[in-house]
Design a protein around this motif. Structure first.
Motif, PDB file in Angstrom:
ATOM      1  N   GLU A 201       0.874  -1.176   0.000  1.00 34.28           N
ATOM      2  CA  GLU A 201       0.000   0.000   0.000  1.00 34.28           C
ATOM      3  C   GLU A 201       0.908   1.221   0.000  1.00 34.28           C
ATOM      4  O   GLU A 201       1.908   1.230   0.705  1.00 34.28           O
ATOM      5  CB  GLU A 201      -0.806   0.082   1.298  1.00 34.28           C
ATOM      6  CG  GLU A 201      -1.937  -0.859   1.456  1.00 34.28           C
ATOM      7  CD  GLU A 201      -2.580  -0.663   2.832  1.00 34.28           C
ATOM      8  OE1 GLU A 201      -2.506   0.442   3.429  1.00 34.28           O
ATOM      9  OE2 GLU A 201      -3.150  -1.646   3.311  1.00 34.28           O
ATOM     10  N   ALA A 202       0.527   2.249  -0.744  1.00 34.41           N
ATOM     11  CA  ALA A 202       1.291   3.497  -0.736  1.00 34.41           C
ATOM     12  C   ALA A 202       0.367   4.642  -0.339  1.00 34.41           C
ATOM     13  O   ALA A 202      -0.718   4.794  -0.898  1.00 34.41           O
ATOM     14  CB  ALA A 202       1.894   3.769  -2.105  1.00 34.41           C
ATOM     15  N   HIS A 203       0.791   5.400   0.659  1.00 33.98           N
ATOM     16  CA  HIS A 203       0.054   6.581   1.108  1.00 33.98           C
ATOM     17  C   HIS A 203       0.903   7.799   0.774  1.00 33.98           C
ATOM     18  O   HIS A 203       2.065   7.853   1.169  1.00 33.98           O
ATOM     19  CB  HIS A 203      -0.171   6.541   2.627  1.00 33.98           C
ATOM     20  CG  HIS A 203      -0.779   5.275   3.114  1.00 33.98           C
ATOM     21  ND1 HIS A 203      -2.130   5.116   3.259  1.00 33.98           N
ATOM     22  CD2 HIS A 203      -0.215   4.098   3.496  1.00 33.98           C
ATOM     23  CE1 HIS A 203      -2.380   3.894   3.718  1.00 33.98           C
ATOM     24  NE2 HIS A 203      -1.241   3.257   3.861  1.00 33.98           N
ATOM     25  N   GLU A 204       0.337   8.765   0.053  1.00 33.08           N
ATOM     26  CA  GLU A 204       1.076   9.993  -0.245  1.00 33.08           C
ATOM     27  C   GLU A 204       0.649  11.063   0.754  1.00 33.08           C
ATOM     28  O   GLU A 204      -0.526  11.398   0.857  1.00 33.08           O
ATOM     29  CB  GLU A 204       0.808  10.459  -1.673  1.00 33.08           C
ATOM     30  CG  GLU A 204       1.702  11.610  -2.068  1.00 33.08           C
ATOM     31  CD  GLU A 204       1.606  11.966  -3.541  1.00 33.08           C
ATOM     32  OE1 GLU A 204       2.237  12.965  -3.924  1.00 33.08           O
ATOM     33  OE2 GLU A 204       0.899  11.274  -4.295  1.00 33.08           O
ATOM     34  N   ILE A 205       1.623  11.546   1.542  1.00 33.97           N
ATOM     35  CA  ILE A 205       1.360  12.533   2.592  1.00 33.97           C
ATOM     36  C   ILE A 205       2.435  13.608   2.533  1.00 33.97           C
ATOM     37  O   ILE A 205       3.616  13.309   2.707  1.00 33.97           O
ATOM     38  CB  ILE A 205       1.374  11.866   3.991  1.00 33.97           C
ATOM     39  CG1 ILE A 205       0.345  10.734   4.070  1.00 33.97           C
ATOM     40  CG2 ILE A 205       1.126  12.896   5.088  1.00 33.97           C
ATOM     41  CD1 ILE A 205       0.488   9.842   5.285  1.00 33.97           C
TER      42      ILE A 205
END
Length: 191
Positions: A164-168
């Motif tokens: 999973e990739a979360h862009e923050i």
């Protein structure tokens, strides 16, 4: 040098040195990474490349200090992390000097968290990913924060079978879960 942060309604104070990563306070990448993680009491946590010890010490307040291992290759980081663990009433954490996973045999982690040196070549991150897989229990997660997406997404997917990739805030936080005892099977191309 020192800085303070508040987490889970508790105040934490950290000593650091100008030579360690992010000496003026919690860096935005680590803050982004921590915002995606929910620890539970009793889980085992590895703070891989611990710097001054923020991630491991914050985790210790939830999982219990005896369930946290913090490692760094830098002697100064190990010294400062031990001091910060005591300063923040987390004396039961294990702090080890280690080049990645080379100098310790700790295993069965629920969480391995790392903000790897992504401005260098990918050899450190590659080692963290491949060796980290073997140190997790089934269902455990490797969590990494970087500024780059493609290489990390491909490498984590090739080893874990997905991520999973979360862009923050301009950072990418990856969560890769260990679902089997061996690396993901490579897909064969039809010819």
């Amino acid at each position: 040098m020192s800085f303070s942060i508040t987490s889970h309604n508790q105040q934490f104070s950290f000593e650091t040195t100008p030579e360690l990563f992010s000496p003026r306070g919690l860096d935005r990448g680590t803050e982004a990474m921590l915002s995606t993680v929910t620890f539970a009491p009793g889980e085992r946590v590895l703070d891989l490349g611990c710097g001054c010890g923020v991630v491991g010490i914050l985790a210790a307040k939830i999982v219990g200090a005896e369930n946290v291992v913090m490692t760094d290759i830098d002697t100064d980081a190990v010294r400062v992390s031990k001091m910060n663990a005591e300063r923040n009433a987390a004396q039961g954490v294990t702090v080890l000097q280690s080049d990645g996973f080379r100098d310790h045999q700790e295993t069965d982690f629920d969480w391995i968290l790392s903000n790897p040196p992504y401005h260098e070549d990918f050899s450190v991150a590659k080692n963290f990913i491949m060796k980290g897989f073997n140190r997790l229990k089934i269902g455990g997660k490797l969590v990494m924060v970087t500024r780059r997406r493609l290489w990390y997404q491909k490498k984590l997917t090739s080893i874990f079978g997905g991520t999973e990739a979360h862009e923050i805030d301009g950072y990418f936080v990856f969560h890769a879960e260990k679902r089997r005892d061996s690396y993901a099977a490579r897909k064969r191309r039809n010819r």
